[in-house]
Write a protein that holds these residues in place. Structure first.
Motif, short mmCIF file in Angstrom:
data_model
loop_
_atom_site.label_atom_id
_atom_site.label_comp_id
_atom_site.label_asym_id
_atom_site.label_seq_id
_atom_site.Cartn_x
_atom_site.Cartn_y
_atom_site.Cartn_z
N THR A 41 31.77 42.24 48.57
CA THR A 41 31.38 40.89 48.97
C THR A 41 29.91 40.91 49.37
OG1 THR A 41 33.61 40.46 49.76
CG2 THR A 41 31.89 38.99 50.54
N GLN A 75 28.49 24.25 38.76
CA GLN A 75 28.59 24.84 40.11
C GLN A 75 28.77 23.74 41.15
OE1 GLN A 75 28.44 28.27 41.15
NE2 GLN A 75 29.21 27.26 42.97
N ALA A 99 29.48 35.89 47.27
CA ALA A 99 29.88 36.37 45.94
C ALA A 99 30.88 37.50 46.12
CB ALA A 99 28.67 36.85 45.15
N THR A 101 32.90 40.23 44.08
CA THR A 101 32.96 40.90 42.78
C THR A 101 34.15 41.85 42.78
OG1 THR A 101 30.56 40.82 42.61
CG2 THR A 101 31.69 42.35 41.14
N THR A 102 35.02 41.71 41.79
CA THR A 102 36.18 42.57 41.64
C THR A 102 35.99 43.42 40.40
OG1 THR A 102 37.56 40.85 42.63
CG2 THR A 102 38.71 42.60 41.43
N SER A 178 35.02 40.77 37.44
CA SER A 178 35.05 39.32 37.64
C SER A 178 34.27 39.01 38.91
CB SER A 178 36.49 38.80 37.74
OG SER A 178 37.12 39.34 38.89
N LYS A 179 33.64 37.86 38.89
CA LYS A 179 32.81 37.46 40.03
C LYS A 179 33.12 36.02 40.38
CE LYS A 179 28.28 38.50 41.67
NZ LYS A 179 27.07 39.21 41.34
N GLU A 180 33.35 35.78 41.66
CA GLU A 180 33.61 34.43 42.13
C GLU A 180 32.55 34.11 43.18
OE1 GLU A 180 36.93 31.88 44.62
OE2 GLU A 180 37.54 33.75 43.68
N VAL A 182 31.17 31.28 45.91
CA VAL A 182 31.44 30.08 46.67
C VAL A 182 30.20 29.77 47.49
CG1 VAL A 182 32.87 29.06 48.48
CG2 VAL A 182 33.91 30.60 46.81
#
Length: 189
Positions: A41, A75, A99, A101-102, A178-180, A182
């Motif tokens: 994170t 976004q 962010a 990131t997994t 994968s990246k999320e 917020v």
């Protein structure tokens, strides 16, 4: 039926048979194994200075340096608990981007089984006539395991004319990432 037509049909049937036999000379399967998932994170904070099209200029906190971001049109920003688009942002709005990131390590294993007859062997170099009649050459390590008449055999045990089966496993490491992102914030006061 003319002799030429009979030959054409015979050649076509032989070609189809040879192709079908080739499919049985080598079989492959692929499996995926997953490793331990890693999650990181990152968080950055900045104050909106300017918005122009998809470009956001922010003064980063706590450094005070200016940084430009090219923002995707889709976004969303949660400002004071309300969803907003980039065009809705005004100078003085404080933003915090989180962010996550997994990273999922994956090993793809491809197993290929080849059946054939030893045509030539010298040291670790082997030529096999596979079931479809094609010859394939291989250089194998001393530890490579063949199967001949249901028993394990090394390259040193092979002799011309022996029927053998060999299994090759290729492991290819890769990662799925994968990246999320917020982005939340507080409007100017």
């Amino acid at each position: 039926m003319t002799p030429q037509r009979r030959i054409t049909i015979s050649v076509a049937m032989f070609s189809m048979f040879a192709l079908a036999a080739g499919l049985h000379a080598q079989t492959s399967s692929t499996t995926k194994e997953t490793g331990k998932t890693e999650v990181t994170t990152e968080q950055i904070t900045g104050e909106v200075v300017l918005v122009d099209g998809n470009i956001l200029l922010a003064r980063m906190q706590p450094s005070g340096q200016y940084r430009m971001f090219n923002i995707q049109p889709t976004q969303q920003f949660m400002i004071d608990g309300k969803p907003k688009r980039l065009a809705d942002l005004t100078p003085g709005t404080f933003l915090t981007a989180t962010a996550v990131t997994t990273t999922q390590p994956i090993t793809v294993r491809t197993t290929t089984v080849t059946n054939g007859t030893v045509w030539y062997v010298q040291g670790n170099y082997v030529i096999l006539t596979i079931d479809n009649g094609q010859q394939r050459e291989y250089t194998v390590p001393d530890s490579f395991a063949f199967t001949s008449e249901g028993k394990p055999a090394t390259v040193k045990d092979l002799r011309k004319g022996m029927k053998v089966s060999a299994t090759k496993i290729v492991a290819t490491p890769t990662s799925e990432i994968s990246k999320e992102i917020v982005i939340t914030g507080k409007g100017p006061k």
